[in-house]
Scaffold this active site. Structure first.
Site, short mmCIF file in Angstrom:
data_model
loop_
_atom_site.label_atom_id
_atom_site.label_comp_id
_atom_site.label_asym_id
_atom_site.label_seq_id
_atom_site.Cartn_x
_atom_site.Cartn_y
_atom_site.Cartn_z
N THR A 211 32.02 17.56 -17.02
CA THR A 211 31.68 16.30 -16.36
C THR A 211 32.43 16.08 -15.04
O THR A 211 33.55 16.55 -14.90
CB THR A 211 32.09 15.18 -17.35
OG1 THR A 211 31.26 15.31 -18.49
CG2 THR A 211 31.96 13.80 -16.79
N ARG A 239 20.94 13.17 -27.77
CA ARG A 239 22.37 12.86 -27.84
C ARG A 239 22.86 12.31 -26.48
O ARG A 239 22.59 12.87 -25.43
CB ARG A 239 23.17 14.13 -28.20
CG ARG A 239 24.68 13.90 -28.30
CD ARG A 239 25.40 14.23 -27.02
NE ARG A 239 26.86 14.18 -27.18
CZ ARG A 239 27.71 14.25 -26.16
NH1 ARG A 239 27.27 14.35 -24.93
NH2 ARG A 239 29.01 14.21 -26.37
N GLY A 241 26.43 11.01 -24.55
CA GLY A 241 27.89 11.03 -24.66
C GLY A 241 28.52 9.75 -24.15
O GLY A 241 27.87 8.70 -24.04
N ASP A 242 29.78 9.83 -23.84
CA ASP A 242 30.55 8.66 -23.42
C ASP A 242 30.33 8.29 -21.95
O ASP A 242 30.49 7.13 -21.57
CB ASP A 242 32.05 8.90 -23.62
CG ASP A 242 32.53 10.12 -22.83
OD1 ASP A 242 31.89 11.19 -22.94
OD2 ASP A 242 33.52 10.00 -22.09
N THR A 262 36.52 12.50 -19.17
CA THR A 262 35.81 13.74 -19.45
C THR A 262 36.36 14.32 -20.74
O THR A 262 37.57 14.23 -20.99
CB THR A 262 35.97 14.76 -18.31
OG1 THR A 262 35.39 16.00 -18.73
CG2 THR A 262 37.41 14.99 -17.92
N GLY A 263 35.49 14.89 -21.54
CA GLY A 263 35.96 15.48 -22.79
C GLY A 263 34.94 15.32 -23.89
O GLY A 263 33.76 15.06 -23.61
N GLY A 265 32.79 13.71 -25.95
CA GLY A 265 32.31 12.35 -25.81
C GLY A 265 32.34 11.50 -27.07
O GLY A 265 32.62 10.30 -27.01
N1 ASP Z 1 32.22 13.61 -21.94
C1 ASP Z 1 31.03 14.37 -21.73
C2 ASP Z 1 30.11 14.14 -22.90
O1 ASP Z 1 30.56 14.12 -24.03
C3 ASP Z 1 31.28 15.84 -21.62
C4 ASP Z 1 32.34 16.24 -20.66
O2 ASP Z 1 33.15 15.46 -20.24
O3 ASP Z 1 32.36 17.40 -20.29
O4 ASP Z 1 28.94 14.03 -22.69
#
Ligand code: ASP
Length: 343
Positions: A211, A239, A241-242, A262-263, A265
């Site tokens: 992200t 789906r 994410g966050d 980022t991470g 989600g």
């Molecule tokens: N946070 C993002 C998600 O879960 C993915 C990412 O940060 O790489 O969609």
């Protein structure tokens, strides 16, 4: 005489005081991330590292020029994220990861710290720059979030560039999907990879994350945040994410901070990470750095991983993460650019 003083006081209160209140801040800052994950120096070639650094630099310079010339933090974060969306190195816009079905489904959000106006789009497949669609939702509709075909229709009507879904495809991400399908099916034989990843031993997760996000403080003292993503490789149909969820992956409030996450989600949604950081500052009086570390610890304690960038109204910033690395960078008022990748 008394009356004249009264008039003078009236003029001072309504014309002079607001000018003082709007005085320019001494610091303007832009912070960005390009995703967190298992990013190890030993797995990186010098060429690849140089490419990431030059892309991050280009994004920072774009936003900095806007802030330097007195532009808004909102314009700065949008323009910065657009540069990263157009860059196939990052998991946003072109170069986004693939869903299990082999599609690129994009999510993005933007928030104005001054007004707390926010906009988001999720699951779009044809909008070249989802962050601009998020901004259009914020500014040209009465809503905060739009998904799928409706969001795409809205973006087209708002005059944004629409592309064929194949525009987002890169061979690297396609190969990542093939690898993820193999590894996730092995992992899910033991447990649910999305909600209970702790002890699954899923390795090299960096190909699943990536992200992008930006937070900025402008010369008027206003904060803004923006995040854009393709989500996670091999994610299931529908789906989200966050990143596009206000308060989870993206948040901005002039009184506390602007935040982009980022991470993994699912863990960021369950911990309402971005808003939690802001609330820790507001209710507990933590600094942006302390609050950033606290929320990342909560994510880690639950078994999730990732990072975030956050910036307060004084220009203090944090780039907290619990992964091996996070693509990240900042530029301060003096134009000094700082870019880092590893822990
Ligand atoms: N946070 C993002 C998600 O879960 C993915 C990412 O940060 O790489 O969609």
């Amino acid at each position: 005489m008394k009356g004249r003083f009264g008039i003078l006081f009236f003029l001072a209160a309504f014309f002079v005081l607001p000018v003082i209140a709007q005085q320019k801040t001494s610091s303007y800052v832009l912070v960005i991330h390009g995703g967190a994950g298992t990013i190890l120096k030993k797995n990186m070639t010098p060429e690849k590292e140089a490419a990431y650094k030059s892309s991050l630099k280009k994004a920072l310079e774009t936003g900095y020029r806007i802030l330097q010339s007195g532009g808004s933090s909102l314009d700065a974060v949008e323009a910065t994220v657009r540069v990263l969306e157009d860059d196939s190195l990052f998991n946003a816009g072109k170069g986004a990861v693939f869903t299990h079905e082999g599609r690129n489904e994009l999510d993005a959000a933007i928030m104005n710290g001054k007004t707390k106006a926010a906009g988001a789009v999720a699951g779009v497949t044809t909008v070249r720059n989802p962050v601009s669609a998020a901004r259009a939702v914020m500014e040209k509709s009465e809503h905060v979030m739009m998904v799928g075909p409706g969001a795409e229709k809205f973006a087209r009507e708002a005059g944004l560039e629409i592309v064929d879904p194949s525009y987002f495809r890169t061979e690297t991400r396609w190969q990542d999907l093939q690898r993820a399908i193999r590894e996730d099916s092995l992992a899910s034989a033991k447990s649910n990879a999305y909600t209970n990843p702790g002890k699954l031993g899923i390795k090299n997760r960096d190909y699943k994350f990536g992200t992008v996000g930006a937070v900025a403080l402008d010369q008027q003292g206003n904060l803004a945040a923006a995040t854009s993503t393709g989500g996670m490789t091999n994610k299931k149909y529908g789906r989200i994410g966050d990143s596009p969820i206000i308060g989870a992956g993206t948040y901005a409030n002039n009184e506390t901070a602007a935040i982009s996450c980022t991470g993994w989600g699912e863990f960021y949604i369950r911990n309402v990470v971005a808003y939690d950081l802001s609330a820790l500052m507001e209710y507990k009086g933590l600094s942006v750095q302390q609050a950033g570390n606290a929320v990342i610890k909560k994510v880690g304690d639950m078994g999730g991983d990732g990072g975030l960038i956050a910036l307060d109204k004084k220009g203090n910033m944090t780039m907290s993460f619990n992964t091996e690395g996070m693509y990240r960078g900042a530029v301060t008022k003096d134009g000094k650019i700082q870019i880092e990748i590893y822990k």
